[in-house]
Design a protein around this motif. Structure first.
Motif, PDB file in Angstrom:
ATOM      1  N   LEU A 207      26.298  14.004 -17.128  1.00 23.09           N
ATOM      2  CA  LEU A 207      27.173  15.147 -16.877  1.00 23.09           C
ATOM      3  C   LEU A 207      26.383  16.282 -16.243  1.00 23.09           C
ATOM      4  CD1 LEU A 207      29.320  15.347 -20.139  1.00 23.09           C
ATOM      5  CD2 LEU A 207      29.870  14.199 -17.982  1.00 23.09           C
ATOM      6  N   TYR A 208      27.040  16.956 -15.295  1.00 23.57           N
ATOM      7  CA  TYR A 208      26.471  18.145 -14.671  1.00 23.57           C
ATOM      8  C   TYR A 208      27.094  19.364 -15.337  1.00 23.57           C
ATOM      9  CZ  TYR A 208      25.754  21.772 -11.119  1.00 23.57           C
ATOM     10  OH  TYR A 208      25.419  22.934 -10.474  1.00 23.57           O
ATOM     11  N   VAL A 209      26.272  20.216 -15.921  1.00 29.33           N
ATOM     12  CA  VAL A 209      26.745  21.389 -16.651  1.00 29.33           C
ATOM     13  C   VAL A 209      26.231  22.638 -15.956  1.00 29.33           C
ATOM     14  CG1 VAL A 209      26.837  22.542 -18.887  1.00 29.33           C
ATOM     15  CG2 VAL A 209      26.593  20.045 -18.783  1.00 29.33           C
ATOM     16  N   ARG A 210      27.135  23.509 -15.517  1.00 30.96           N
ATOM     17  CA  ARG A 210      26.723  24.712 -14.809  1.00 30.96           C
ATOM     18  C   ARG A 210      27.231  25.974 -15.520  1.00 30.96           C
ATOM     19  NH1 ARG A 210      30.470  27.133 -11.797  1.00 30.96           N
ATOM     20  NH2 ARG A 210      28.780  28.265 -10.761  1.00 30.96           N
ATOM     21  N   ASN A 211      26.739  27.106 -15.061  1.00 34.42           N
ATOM     22  CA  ASN A 211      27.074  28.424 -15.595  1.00 34.42           C
ATOM     23  C   ASN A 211      26.468  28.645 -16.973  1.00 34.42           C
ATOM     24  OD1 ASN A 211      28.251  30.961 -15.230  1.00 34.42           O
ATOM     25  ND2 ASN A 211      30.022  30.404 -16.463  1.00 34.42           N
ATOM     26  N   LEU A 212      25.326  28.037 -17.231  1.00 32.99           N
ATOM     27  CA  LEU A 212      24.616  28.258 -18.486  1.00 32.99           C
ATOM     28  C   LEU A 212      23.845  29.577 -18.432  1.00 32.99           C
ATOM     29  CD1 LEU A 212      23.217  24.659 -18.875  1.00 32.99           C
ATOM     30  CD2 LEU A 212      24.766  25.735 -20.519  1.00 32.99           C
ATOM     31  N   MET A 213      23.510  30.108 -19.587  1.00 30.46           N
ATOM     32  CA  MET A 213      22.637  31.271 -19.652  1.00 30.46           C
ATOM     33  C   MET A 213      21.197  30.814 -19.396  1.00 30.46           C
ATOM     34  SD  MET A 213      24.662  33.807 -20.274  1.00 30.46           S
ATOM     35  CE  MET A 213      23.541  35.126 -20.766  1.00 30.46           C
ATOM     36  N   ILE A 214      20.414  31.674 -18.769  1.00 26.32           N
ATOM     37  CA  ILE A 214      19.017  31.349 -18.513  1.00 26.32           C
ATOM     38  C   ILE A 214      18.285  31.073 -19.830  1.00 26.32           C
ATOM     39  CG2 ILE A 214      16.817  32.283 -17.683  1.00 26.32           C
ATOM     40  CD1 ILE A 214      18.582  31.527 -15.419  1.00 26.32           C
ATOM     41  N   THR A 217      18.471  26.854 -24.270  1.00 21.33           N
ATOM     42  CA  THR A 217      17.439  25.817 -24.239  1.00 21.33           C
ATOM     43  C   THR A 217      18.049  24.425 -24.132  1.00 21.33           C
ATOM     44  OG1 THR A 217      17.420  25.564 -26.656  1.00 21.33           O
ATOM     45  CG2 THR A 217      15.971  27.255 -25.693  1.00 21.33           C
ATOM     46  N   GLU A 218      17.215  23.459 -23.754  1.00 13.01           N
ATOM     47  CA  GLU A 218      17.655  22.065 -23.689  1.00 13.01           C
ATOM     48  C   GLU A 218      18.066  21.554 -25.065  1.00 13.01           C
ATOM     49  OE1 GLU A 218      14.461  19.942 -21.850  1.00 13.01           O
ATOM     50  OE2 GLU A 218      14.963  20.635 -19.820  1.00 13.01           O
ATOM     51  N   VAL A 236      18.341  15.785 -22.119  1.00 15.31           N
ATOM     52  CA  VAL A 236      18.895  16.893 -21.332  1.00 15.31           C
ATOM     53  C   VAL A 236      17.807  17.439 -20.427  1.00 15.31           C
ATOM     54  CG1 VAL A 236      19.852  19.233 -21.424  1.00 15.31           C
ATOM     55  CG2 VAL A 236      20.562  17.537 -23.113  1.00 15.31           C
ATOM     56  N   LYS A 237      18.150  17.686 -19.171  1.00 15.59           N
ATOM     57  CA  LYS A 237      17.228  18.324 -18.237  1.00 15.59           C
ATOM     58  C   LYS A 237      17.878  19.599 -17.717  1.00 15.59           C
ATOM     59  CE  LYS A 237      13.675  18.835 -15.509  1.00 15.59           C
ATOM     60  NZ  LYS A 237      12.363  19.246 -16.049  1.00 15.59           N
ATOM     61  N   LYS A 238      17.307  20.739 -18.083  1.00 13.42           N
ATOM     62  CA  LYS A 238      17.871  22.031 -17.671  1.00 13.42           C
ATOM     63  C   LYS A 238      17.029  22.634 -16.562  1.00 13.42           C
ATOM     64  CE  LYS A 238      19.420  26.520 -19.438  1.00 13.42           C
ATOM     65  NZ  LYS A 238      18.527  27.495 -18.799  1.00 13.42           N
ATOM     66  N   LEU A 239      17.698  23.157 -15.535  1.00 19.59           N
ATOM     67  CA  LEU A 239      17.058  23.806 -14.404  1.00 19.59           C
ATOM     68  C   LEU A 239      17.763  25.132 -14.158  1.00 19.59           C
ATOM     69  CD1 LEU A 239      17.018  20.650 -12.117  1.00 19.59           C
ATOM     70  CD2 LEU A 239      15.046  21.580 -13.301  1.00 19.59           C
ATOM     71  N   ARG A 240      17.059  26.208 -14.438  1.00 24.02           N
ATOM     72  CA  ARG A 240      17.627  27.544 -14.244  1.00 24.02           C
ATOM     73  C   ARG A 240      18.908  27.703 -15.064  1.00 24.02           C
ATOM     74  NH1 ARG A 240      16.621  31.917 -11.043  1.00 24.02           N
ATOM     75  NH2 ARG A 240      18.348  33.032 -10.081  1.00 24.02           N
ATOM     76  N   ASP A 241      20.086  27.833 -14.438  1.00 26.32           N
ATOM     77  CA  ASP A 241      21.326  28.034 -15.189  1.00 26.32           C
ATOM     78  C   ASP A 241      22.252  26.827 -15.128  1.00 26.32           C
ATOM     79  OD1 ASP A 241      21.901  28.311 -12.513  1.00 26.32           O
ATOM     80  OD2 ASP A 241      23.378  29.905 -12.803  1.00 26.32           O
ATOM     81  N   TYR A 242      21.704  25.650 -14.870  1.00 27.96           N
ATOM     82  CA  TYR A 242      22.497  24.425 -14.904  1.00 27.96           C
ATOM     83  C   TYR A 242      21.657  23.316 -15.526  1.00 27.96           C
ATOM     84  CZ  TYR A 242      19.883  23.091 -10.692  1.00 27.96           C
ATOM     85  OH  TYR A 242      18.891  22.782  -9.792  1.00 27.96           O
ATOM     86  N   GLN A 430       8.831  24.230  -1.685  1.00 26.52           N
ATOM     87  CA  GLN A 430       9.771  23.118  -1.863  1.00 26.52           C
ATOM     88  C   GLN A 430      10.363  23.133  -3.269  1.00 26.52           C
ATOM     89  OE1 GLN A 430       7.756  19.475  -0.985  1.00 26.52           O
ATOM     90  NE2 GLN A 430       7.240  20.052   1.095  1.00 26.52           N
ATOM     91  N   PHE A 431       9.513  23.298  -4.250  1.00 23.16           N
ATOM     92  CA  PHE A 431       9.957  23.312  -5.644  1.00 23.16           C
ATOM     93  C   PHE A 431      10.955  24.444  -5.890  1.00 23.16           C
ATOM     94  CE2 PHE A 431       9.537  24.672 -10.078  1.00 23.16           C
ATOM     95  CZ  PHE A 431       9.665  23.469 -10.757  1.00 23.16           C
ATOM     96  N   THR A 432      10.673  25.604  -5.331  1.00 21.61           N
ATOM     97  CA  THR A 432      11.556  26.761  -5.510  1.00 21.61           C
ATOM     98  C   THR A 432      12.925  26.507  -4.871  1.00 21.61           C
ATOM     99  OG1 THR A 432       9.636  28.226  -5.488  1.00 21.61           O
ATOM    100  CG2 THR A 432      11.785  29.237  -5.107  1.00 21.61           C
ATOM    101  N   LEU A 433      12.918  25.980  -3.653  1.00 23.60           N
ATOM    102  CA  LEU A 433      14.177  25.721  -2.952  1.00 23.60           C
ATOM    103  C   LEU A 433      15.045  24.712  -3.709  1.00 23.60           C
ATOM    104  CD1 LEU A 433      12.778  25.582   0.668  1.00 23.60           C
ATOM    105  CD2 LEU A 433      14.596  27.101  -0.107  1.00 23.60           C
ATOM    106  N   LEU A 434      14.415  23.706  -4.296  1.00 25.95           N
ATOM    107  CA  LEU A 434      15.176  22.687  -5.009  1.00 25.95           C
ATOM    108  C   LEU A 434      15.729  23.188  -6.328  1.00 25.95           C
ATOM    109  CD1 LEU A 434      12.927  19.554  -4.374  1.00 25.95           C
ATOM    110  CD2 LEU A 434      15.191  20.011  -3.425  1.00 25.95           C
ATOM    111  N   HIS A 435      15.234  24.334  -6.806  1.00 26.09           N
ATOM    112  CA  HIS A 435      15.701  24.853  -8.083  1.00 26.09           C
ATOM    113  C   HIS A 435      16.489  26.150  -7.967  1.00 26.09           C
ATOM    114  CE1 HIS A 435      12.598  21.992  -9.361  1.00 26.09           C
ATOM    115  NE2 HIS A 435      13.238  21.937 -10.495  1.00 26.09           N
ATOM    116  N   LEU A 436      16.687  26.644  -6.768  1.00 30.47           N
ATOM    117  CA  LEU A 436      17.509  27.845  -6.597  1.00 30.47           C
ATOM    118  C   LEU A 436      18.987  27.490  -6.689  1.00 30.47           C
ATOM    119  CD1 LEU A 436      15.663  29.770  -3.759  1.00 30.47           C
ATOM    120  CD2 LEU A 436      15.969  30.491  -6.117  1.00 30.47           C
TER     121      LEU A 436
END
Length: 436
Positions: A207-214, A217-218, A236-242, A430-436
């Motif tokens: 599942l893709y979960v978005r609009n999480l708070m920064i 935690t996972e 669970v793998k969390k990246l920024r707010d998703y 590259q890492f930053t772009l993939l996580h923005l």
């Protein structure tokens, strides 16, 4: 004279007057029964054709044909295209090239990207503004700010009822004359959504979960998704707010999606959908329209196409090697070359931000461009070092992205170390772009 007649018969080398063109097009309409109207800088033939019943053809039935000589018109084009099947509609834009035509499946894109939107504007306000100046608006997609859910991220996606409506809206908005709330907005085509076949989606258990708070935690996400049925979440793998929530079984993923969509976690109302499978080898290329070189793939550890094994850390070709054409076969680098600078050539000063993404070959430049487009401060790079077991100096950059509008800051640091400063900076971008 005989050769001239042959050329005329083949539609090559001819010069027709306006009256001849008009007569030819009238004859075509009488023969086919199709209508023809001219609007918004293009001429539309058909749409629908005579006797057509039912809705228009679905998305995916349109092709784009480029490089059509300027002296060719519908009376010559229609018979050629009719060989492939019945024409529903033909829209003709004049662009002379003098080469063979190119044909590809048309990207039936109905979505525009609107940037530089004031971050305090709500979805309803943006929707109303778009409806004031464009037709066929169906919906507006607005993402909340990662750190302040009461604000948007400074951009939105506007969905239109058809590709044509989106194209007309883009043409109207792109000159910059429309300034909602006193702001000059940025307009471009949104990247087409990745289409995954139904058979593949039936096997998805992530599942893709978005609009999480920064701050979420996972472990908190895993606990929340395990509430309805303990032990169903694998990881669970969390990246920024998703985040991506992996389940052991698909049926549990589907059930959790239905139950958790719209639920509140740490004060944020989350959105939950099935994650679309991504080919990791191609995801970076798709993210920037294929503008990547082999060394960049090595930096992120993409698998080798030949043997499937992980590539070792690559080193970009030196500038002198690039200028001398020393590139690997089949690499996009082959297309990059130098041209002789002749005396008298006129040079015009331009800003790099007026160029398109395909003019940039490095992630560092892409990241700078991306920050500018979103009205953020330029990325800041902070270099760190450590020493490997064999005594080598290893380097890594931390990247700081600051939002000018709300003073928010985000830090990004890859999990790989490099032996050169150039590699470390490229990897960090590259890492930053993939996580923005």
């Amino acid at each position: 004279m005989q050769e001239d007649n042959k050329a005329a018969a083949n539609g090559c080398g001819k010069i027709r007057s306006g009256a001849q063109n008009g007569a030819a097009l009238l004859a075509l309409m009488e023969k086919t029964g199709y209508s023809m109207v001219q609007q918004n800088g293009q001429r539309k033939f058909g749409g629908p054709p005579p006797g057509w019943k039912g809705p228009p053809p679905p998305r995916g039935c349109e092709v784009f044909v480029g490089k059509i000589p300027r002296d060719m018109y519908e009376d010559e084009l229609v018979p050629v295209f009719e060989r492939a099947g019945k024409i529903y509609e033909l829209r003709l834009m004049m662009e002379f090239s003098g080469k063979f035509i190119g044909v590809c499946v048309s990207l039936d894109n109905c979505r525009l990207f609107i940037g530089a939107i004031p971050k305090d504007k709500k979805k309803e306000e943006i929707l109303n503004e778009m409806k004031k100046v464009t037709e066929g608006v169906v919906d507006v997609i607005v993402y909340p700010n990662a750190t302040d859910k009461t604000k948007n991220r400074g951009f939105a996606f506007v969905e239109y009822e058809s590709h044509r409506a989106a194209a007309m809206a883009r043409r109207r908005l792109i000159p910059g004359t429309f300034q909602p709330w006193g702001h000059t907005i940025q307009v471009d085509w949104a990247d087409p959504e990745k289409v995954v076949d139904e058979e593949t989606m039936q096997r998805v258990k992530v599942l893709y979960v978005r609009n999480l708070m920064i701050s979420t935690t996972e472990d908190k996400i895993k606990a929340e998704f395990n509430k309805f049925k303990p032990g169903v979440v694998e990881r669970v793998k969390k990246l920024r707010d998703y985040a991506f929530v992996h389940f052991f079984h698909r049926e549990d993923a589907v059930a959790a999606m239905s139950l958790m969509n719209g639920k509140c976690i740490d004060g944020a109302s989350i959105e939950v959908t099935l994650a679309k499978p991504v080919n990791k080898e191609n995801s970076w290329k798709q993210h920037f329209n294929g503008q990547i070189n082999p060394s960049s793939e090595n930096l992120l550890g993409f698998p080798n196409k030949e043997d499937g094994a992980q590539k070792s850390l690559g080193k970009p070709a030196s500038l002198s090697a690039r200028l001398n054409g020393q590139h690997s076969p089949g690499s996009p680098e082959v297309e990059r070359s130098t041209y002789s600078f002749f005396p008298g050539l006129k040079l015009t000063p331009i800003s790099m931000y007026s160029l398109k993404l395909n003019h940039f070959s490095s992630a560092v430049m892409h990241l700078d461009y991306f920050c500018h487009k979103n009205s953020w401060a330029p990325p800041e790079y902070c270099l760190y070092s450590t020493t490997s077991q064999d005594g080598k100096i290893l380097l890594v950059y931390q990247v700081l992205i600051s939002s000018i509008a709300d003073d928010s800051q985000s830090y990004f640091m890859p999990e790989k170390l490099c032996t050169t400063v150039e590699d470390a900076k490229e990897l960090a971008a590259q890492f930053t772009l993939l996580h923005l």
